[in-house]
Design an enzyme around this catalytic site. Structure first.
Site, PDB file in Angstrom:
ATOM      1  N   GLY A  87       0.806  -1.215   0.000  1.00 37.21           N
ATOM      2  CA  GLY A  87       0.000   0.000   0.000  1.00 37.21           C
ATOM      3  C   GLY A  87       0.842   1.268   0.000  1.00 37.21           C
ATOM      4  O   GLY A  87       0.364   2.330  -0.334  1.00 37.21           O
ATOM      5  N   GLY A  93       9.657  -0.721   8.448  1.00 41.48           N
ATOM      6  CA  GLY A  93       9.956  -1.756   9.440  1.00 41.48           C
ATOM      7  C   GLY A  93       8.688  -2.360  10.016  1.00 41.48           C
ATOM      8  O   GLY A  93       8.688  -2.892  11.119  1.00 41.48           O
ATOM      9  N   LEU A  94       7.597  -2.280   9.244  1.00 44.67           N
ATOM     10  CA  LEU A  94       6.331  -2.822   9.742  1.00 44.67           C
ATOM     11  C   LEU A  94       6.066  -4.240   9.221  1.00 44.67           C
ATOM     12  O   LEU A  94       4.939  -4.713   9.242  1.00 44.67           O
ATOM     13  CB  LEU A  94       5.164  -1.899   9.363  1.00 44.67           C
ATOM     14  CG  LEU A  94       5.170  -0.525  10.021  1.00 44.67           C
ATOM     15  CD1 LEU A  94       3.973   0.306   9.585  1.00 44.67           C
ATOM     16  CD2 LEU A  94       5.156  -0.641  11.534  1.00 44.67           C
ATOM     17  N   GLY A  95       7.122  -4.879   8.713  1.00 50.66           N
ATOM     18  CA  GLY A  95       6.965  -6.298   8.400  1.00 50.66           C
ATOM     19  C   GLY A  95       6.590  -6.633   6.977  1.00 50.66           C
ATOM     20  O   GLY A  95       5.921  -7.630   6.734  1.00 50.66           O
ATOM     21  N   SER A  96       7.044  -5.817   6.004  1.00 44.48           N
ATOM     22  CA  SER A  96       6.649  -6.138   4.627  1.00 44.48           C
ATOM     23  C   SER A  96       7.316  -7.424   4.130  1.00 44.48           C
ATOM     24  O   SER A  96       6.725  -8.156   3.340  1.00 44.48           O
ATOM     25  CB  SER A  96       6.932  -4.971   3.681  1.00 44.48           C
ATOM     26  OG  SER A  96       8.302  -4.708   3.613  1.00 44.48           O
ATOM     27  N   ALA A  99       5.283 -10.288   5.572  1.00 43.86           N
ATOM     28  CA  ALA A  99       3.950 -10.303   4.945  1.00 43.86           C
ATOM     29  C   ALA A  99       4.035 -10.859   3.523  1.00 43.86           C
ATOM     30  O   ALA A  99       3.198 -11.667   3.111  1.00 43.86           O
ATOM     31  CB  ALA A  99       3.351  -8.902   4.942  1.00 43.86           C
ATOM     32  N   ASP A 140       7.094 -12.310  13.399  1.00 43.12           N
ATOM     33  CA  ASP A 140       6.467 -11.524  12.328  1.00 43.12           C
ATOM     34  C   ASP A 140       5.702 -12.424  11.363  1.00 43.12           C
ATOM     35  O   ASP A 140       4.647 -12.049  10.832  1.00 43.12           O
ATOM     36  CB  ASP A 140       7.522 -10.670  11.596  1.00 43.12           C
ATOM     37  CG  ASP A 140       8.800 -11.424  11.284  1.00 43.12           C
ATOM     38  OD1 ASP A 140       8.920 -12.612  11.652  1.00 43.12           O
ATOM     39  OD2 ASP A 140       9.700 -10.827  10.666  1.00 43.12           O
TER      40      ASP A 140
END
Ligand code: MEV
Length: 309
Positions: A87, A93-96, A99, A140
């Site tokens: 997106g 650092g939010l885990g792409s 994911a 994660d």
């Protein structure tokens, strides 16, 4: 397993934020993690040759590693076309990477008619993380698969979904990126050099997580916030905070947050604060005043999902 098909499978998986227990979770201790609305989308179909389309981000190592391990594990030889989409352009650092790993493994399992359980998916994806990064607890990957908020122990020894509603979190990007593998290895070196001191810090981290689990489930955010600030001091002692992260955490608490900490490996990336709703505007302003970028992050996010087309 070589069934021909013309299907396209689209999946998406959420990002994550570590609420408590960062770093200690690599060494057999627990953590609390929550899935967030920074989802990664993956589309796969069979093709005459392998094709990869990555418009944003640079998670191609993870994509290649998922494909390689998936083929080896499930004896699949067909070529595929993989397209990923996030997106947002920047990685905070939010885990792409976790994911994309989970979303792709789920899409491949759909494309090749494998009905993998959550645990099978976890084991495959965790191995991918170890193959690419060499280190990591897998928290994660669990967040991307299960979604929601989890109590998690290293390598998936325990994965317990918690009944927690949306958290009043404020997330601010510090303006620089941290390198997870380097930071984890740095803490590993410190652990070797000072086993007693670091062991003590990890033990305290575990105690915070155990208490935090109770406070979260009881929706006692004021007490949970205090544990976050305490956890930040442990991470400072592990040497993974930065002056900017410290400044942001202090500013958030001065502006009325219950507590604040760095989230993840440190060395940059994000700071998270828990604050009463009536203080949100003043906490966000204080964070902007010290140079933070506020990210619009929502918790209570669903885990990986598949969409058949
Ligand atoms: C990194 O986001 C969090 C660490 O605890 C590493 C891990 O658990 O894989 C530092």
């Amino acid at each position: 397993m070589e069934q021909k098909n013309n299907k396209t499978i689209t999946t998406s998986a959420p990002g994550k934020l570590l609420l408590l227990g960062d770093h200690a979770v690599v060494y057999g201790f627990p953590c609390l993690v929550t899935a967030v609305n920074y989802r990664v989308f993956v589309e796969v179909s069979t093709s005459d040759k392998d094709e990869f389309l990555f418009p944003e981000g640079n998670n191609n190592h993870f994509v290649q590693a998922v494909l390689e391990l998936f083929r080896k594990t499930y004896n699949v030889h067909q070529h595929v076309r993989v397209q990923t989409r996030t997106g947002q352009k920047e990685s905070y650092g939010l885990g792409s990477s976790s994911a994309v790993t989970v979303a792709l493994a789920k899409a491949l399992s759909g494309l090749f008619f494998l009905d993998l359980s959550k645990k099978e998916l976890f084991d495959l994806c965790y191995q991918v993380v170890l193959n690419v990064q060499g280190v990591g607890s897998g928290f994660d990957i669990a967040a991307a698969i299960w979604g929601g908020t989890l109590y998690f122990v290293t390598g998936g020894k325990e994965i317990e979904p918690l009944q927690v509603e949306t958290l009043p979190l404020i997330v601010a990007y510090s303006g620089s990126k941290g390198n997870t593998a380097t930071l984890v290895k740095g803490v590993g070196a410190l652990y070797k050099e000072k086993p007693e001191k670091v062991g003590q810090l990890f033990f305290q981290s575990k105690e915070l997580v155990e208490k935090g689990k109770q406070f979260l489930v009881a929706q006692n955010f004021a007490e949970f916030g205090k544990l976050m600030s305490h956890n930040h001091t442990l991470l400072q002692q592990l040497g993974v905070s930065t002056p900017k992260l410290d400044e942001m955490a202090t500013a958030a608490v001065h502006a009325g947050a219950y507590g604040a900490k760095l989230s993840g490996a440190g060395g940059g990336d994000c700071m998270i604060a828990l604050a009463p709703e009536e203080k949100r505007i003043s906490v966000e302003k204080a964070l902007k005043d010290v140079g933070g970028t506020i990210l619009s992050v929502k918790t209570d996010e669903e885990g990986v999902r598949i969409k058949h087309e």
